[in-house]
Write a protein that holds these residues in place. Sequence first.
Motif, short mmCIF file in Angstrom:
data_model
loop_
_atom_site.label_atom_id
_atom_site.label_comp_id
_atom_site.label_asym_id
_atom_site.label_seq_id
_atom_site.Cartn_x
_atom_site.Cartn_y
_atom_site.Cartn_z
N HIS A 91 0.85 -1.18 0.00
CA HIS A 91 0.00 0.00 0.00
C HIS A 91 0.90 1.24 0.00
O HIS A 91 1.89 1.27 0.71
CB HIS A 91 -0.89 -0.02 1.25
CG HIS A 91 -2.00 0.97 1.18
ND1 HIS A 91 -1.84 2.30 1.40
CD2 HIS A 91 -3.31 0.80 0.89
CE1 HIS A 91 -3.00 2.92 1.26
NE2 HIS A 91 -3.91 2.03 0.96
N SER A 126 0.64 3.93 1.44
CA SER A 126 0.78 4.55 2.76
C SER A 126 1.45 3.63 3.78
O SER A 126 1.61 4.03 4.94
CB SER A 126 -0.61 4.94 3.31
OG SER A 126 -1.26 5.83 2.44
N ILE A 163 -7.09 13.17 0.67
CA ILE A 163 -6.21 12.00 0.49
C ILE A 163 -4.89 12.21 1.23
O ILE A 163 -4.35 11.29 1.85
CB ILE A 163 -5.99 11.75 -1.02
CG1 ILE A 163 -7.32 11.24 -1.62
CG2 ILE A 163 -4.88 10.73 -1.25
CD1 ILE A 163 -7.33 11.20 -3.14
N ALA A 164 -4.37 13.44 1.20
CA ALA A 164 -3.11 13.71 1.92
C ALA A 164 -3.31 13.54 3.44
O ALA A 164 -2.47 12.97 4.14
CB ALA A 164 -2.62 15.12 1.60
N GLU A 218 -5.56 11.70 4.85
CA GLU A 218 -5.77 10.26 5.09
C GLU A 218 -4.43 9.54 5.25
O GLU A 218 -4.25 8.71 6.14
CB GLU A 218 -6.55 9.66 3.91
CG GLU A 218 -6.78 8.17 4.00
CD GLU A 218 -7.97 7.79 4.87
OE1 GLU A 218 -8.79 8.68 5.19
OE2 GLU A 218 -8.07 6.62 5.25
N LYS A 219 -3.49 9.88 4.36
CA LYS A 219 -2.18 9.21 4.41
C LYS A 219 -1.47 9.51 5.73
O LYS A 219 -0.94 8.59 6.38
CB LYS A 219 -1.32 9.66 3.22
CG LYS A 219 0.00 8.93 3.14
CD LYS A 219 0.72 9.23 1.82
CE LYS A 219 1.94 8.34 1.67
NZ LYS A 219 2.51 8.43 0.31
N SER A 228 -3.18 7.70 8.59
CA SER A 228 -2.89 6.26 8.58
C SER A 228 -1.47 5.99 9.08
O SER A 228 -1.24 5.09 9.89
CB SER A 228 -3.07 5.70 7.17
OG SER A 228 -2.56 4.40 7.09
N GLN A 229 -0.52 6.79 8.62
CA GLN A 229 0.87 6.52 8.98
C GLN A 229 1.12 6.76 10.47
O GLN A 229 1.88 6.02 11.10
CB GLN A 229 1.81 7.34 8.09
CG GLN A 229 1.72 6.83 6.64
CD GLN A 229 2.76 7.43 5.71
OE1 GLN A 229 3.19 8.57 5.90
NE2 GLN A 229 3.16 6.67 4.70
N ARG A 243 -2.75 -2.95 -0.17
CA ARG A 243 -3.61 -2.56 -1.29
C ARG A 243 -4.13 -3.84 -1.96
O ARG A 243 -3.39 -4.82 -2.12
CB ARG A 243 -2.77 -1.76 -2.31
CG ARG A 243 -3.43 -1.51 -3.62
CD ARG A 243 -4.61 -0.58 -3.54
NE ARG A 243 -4.21 0.83 -3.48
CZ ARG A 243 -4.83 1.73 -2.72
NH1 ARG A 243 -5.86 1.39 -1.97
NH2 ARG A 243 -4.43 2.98 -2.71
#
Lengths: 96, 96, 96, 96, 96, 96, 96, 96, 96, 96
Positions: E87, E89, F24-25, F27-28, F31-32, F45
């Motif tokens: 993925h 991310s 989206i930025a 979200e990344k 998540s990280q 993915r």
Amino acid sequence: MLFHVRMDVNIPNDLPKAEAADIIAREKAYSQDLQKSGKWRHIWRIVGQYANYSVFDVKDNAELHEILSGLPLFKFMDLEVTPLVRHPSAVRDDDS
Amino acid sequence: MLFHVRMDVNIPNDLPKAEAADIIAREKAYSQDLQKSGKWRHIWRIVGQYANYSVFDVKDNAELHEILSGLPLFKFMDLEVTPLVRHPSAVRDDDS
Amino acid sequence: MLFHVRMDVNIPNDLPKAEAADIIAREKAYSQDLQKSGKWRHIWRIVGQYANYSVFDVKDNAELHEILSGLPLFKFMDLEVTPLVRHPSAVRDDDS
Amino acid sequence: MLFHVRMDVNIPNDLPKAEAADIIAREKAYSQDLQKSGKWRHIWRIVGQYANYSVFDVKDNAELHEILSGLPLFKFMDLEVTPLVRHPSAVRDDDS
Amino acid sequence: MLFHVRMDVNIPNDLPKAEAADIIAREKAYSQDLQKSGKWRHIWRIVGQYANYSVFDVKDNAELHEILSGLPLFKFMDLEVTPLVRHPSAVRDDDS
Amino acid sequence: MLFHVRMDVNIPNDLPKAEAADIIAREKAYSQDLQKSGKWRHIWRIVGQYANYSVFDVKDNAELHEILSGLPLFKFMDLEVTPLVRHPSAVRDDDS
Amino acid sequence: MLFHVRMDVNIPNDLPKAEAADIIAREKAYSQDLQKSGKWRHIWRIVGQYANYSVFDVKDNAELHEILSGLPLFKFMDLEVTPLVRHPSAVRDDDS
Amino acid sequence: MLFHVRMDVNIPNDLPKAEAADIIAREKAYSQDLQKSGKWRHIWRIVGQYANYSVFDVKDNAELHEILSGLPLFKFMDLEVTPLVRHPSAVRDDDS
Amino acid sequence: MLFHVRMDVNIPNDLPKAEAADIIAREKAYSQDLQKSGKWRHIWRIVGQYANYSVFDVKDNAELHEILSGLPLFKFMDLEVTPLVRHPSAVRDDDS
Amino acid sequence: MLFHVRMDVNIPNDLPKAEAADIIAREKAYSQDLQKSGKWRHIWRIVGQYANYSVFDVKDNAELHEILSGLPLFKFMDLEVTPLVRHPSAVRDDDS
């Protein structure tokens, strides 16, 4: 060679009425020409649905795809195609 | 009055062969009698399936149910019944 | 004329092993003969499944049905048949 | 390494025609380049559908994802990916 | 190369208990050998189900199919295979 | 305590590009951060999909819901949550 | 920590009546013990079904799996497990 | 008389934020009034979903329909209603 | 209080004929008694199916469950129960 | 001749309120006229749904299709039509 096709029509609510009427008129003419030629063998309305069951008699897959993708309503339809063959119990000459 | 019926046959693997053969023979005779009478208007085998699409022409729902529930293979079948009506674009006299 | 077929095999657990082995051996020979003749154009195993995707090249629906219903494993299979036609973007000669 | 992919295309009705035409043209070029390189092994149109069955030959999952997510029509497609392996009954050299 | 697999186990009620116990013991040994080798990367039980989610790390589709079709419980399982890729991310080294 | 989550993302075609890029930025980053903290244990993915399989390690249901409903893409996602437990055949320490 | 569980029971028709009666009696005792302990928080019969909706209050996933997989009827049940969390509009103290 | 209801909320992305916030605030007040009256017996959030499981205690079907169709979010909800009855194994007084 | 119920009957092929005939006779008597009492308000056969649509008029959920679970064919039926309420457009006195 | 119809109504959120109100008023009048004539035999609201179960008594399929396709809400409805026949256990005169 026979194919059974179910066609479900979904015309978007925001399509201008004149445009919809024009497409429907062209669809009817297109269908009747093919019925007269014998390629669109049967067509029946499904009760309570904007949908039909049809039977096509074409020389091969390519001819069927050309006919279906040329339907004026094609982009507003869900199509389900089933190849048919003469049933071993059939008695009627034109069911094959 | 027309009805579209899909019939899928599932004969259990443990049914004795002679019994199965007898039922299938009676099914064929039953179907052909109804085809000759005009009540079982069309029957087509679906390619690669032990299944058919049929069209019945009956006087009412009760007659259709009597025909279907009398099929020798009835208890081994899944049936899907759809009432039909003449399509407004139909040109063929006997599609209604 | 090309058809895409998915085949899922379900051999009942109570089928005698010798009978199952015999059917499977006949299935393999039947498939390989048709592959060599060019009618069974492609066959691929689906990873993790007792199933395959195949492509047949036959002259019409009737020939396809004769081939499929003659499969030694036919009564233990679920078959899903899809008619194909050359894709407008295809470049490979034998994808039609 | 082979993968079977079904692609269904749904272009929204309100996408400007010129934009749609441009995406479709880029899609065709993209597909043909990959077909010529041997990575997009097969592509067939499904009769009556804006859809295709394809077979890809790639070195690993990552390469397949890069190809699929780079499709110009990617955001308008439903994709279904199935890993394949040589079938034990296969006779044709290039079915693996 | 990573694959996500869901395995649902359905052992028939009429399988002799000793036979079932033997298969389950062989399944456990088979799974643990592959886990130790690193090919069966993860396995988790789904709460309330005789089922698991697993992740495999194999060199190609063929190796995955060989592993899955070799599962002692294979014929009593429904398997669902999904190819994975790193993925964008992901931060963890071993999630690819 | 482990949970398996499948996330499918569907960003509407009419969302302004800048707004989409911003979400989206975020979200990344979101998540990280959670991956680094160990709460978002795995993320992969799914090939050919705007989707992922993830595994979360949280102290209870409430913490999981807080994490998921806080995802910047939450309102554009379909989420499917499955509770996990250590598999009796697992050998790897961190699969529980 | 709360979980919603739907349980559908399917006792095979060929299970000896005495064996079925014994399992059902043990199931009832098992359920009532857990209800009294507070772990099986709610249970309701679904009208017209051999099925129930239940709510469990357990300390973690592992305890829930131990309870469910220990149900005397477990192998004859389909279970569907959904993790719950206090609703932001809830007013009742024991709905969390 | 008890009913189990699953509610899934789908607020369209183009609903003005102020209008959405107003509906949500009215929904919360409406729900809490009914909870306090005892008619909305339980409500739990489903983890990772904009959805809940609820249990209603009403005098008849008509009262339940009046409550549900009066929900401020009604037109943005999918509702699934299941009638309940006291389970023969239930020990808790208020599970009926 | 009205409920709509769909009943699908599946009598196993290996049930002794005499036992089946006895159950069916008891089912008929049971149904007719309830029809005469007014609790089983309507019953119609679905054409081509061993199935019916029924409407029950009972005082509460518990009475409905008692009636349905007491059906002689209960263990061979799939039942689907839907609570009804008077329609705002209804004109007929006994549709509520 | 009797038919069972399920009608689910989905009025788009962007339909002007006045237009919606007008269609709904015409739908009510249309339905009540047909109920008074005896052709729309029954109508019940499904609890918690913008939907109804209805029973029609018409002379043939064509009359039913004319009635259904003339519904003011027709283009916003999903309709499911099932032909009915008198049940062999029915005791009530007007259930056929």
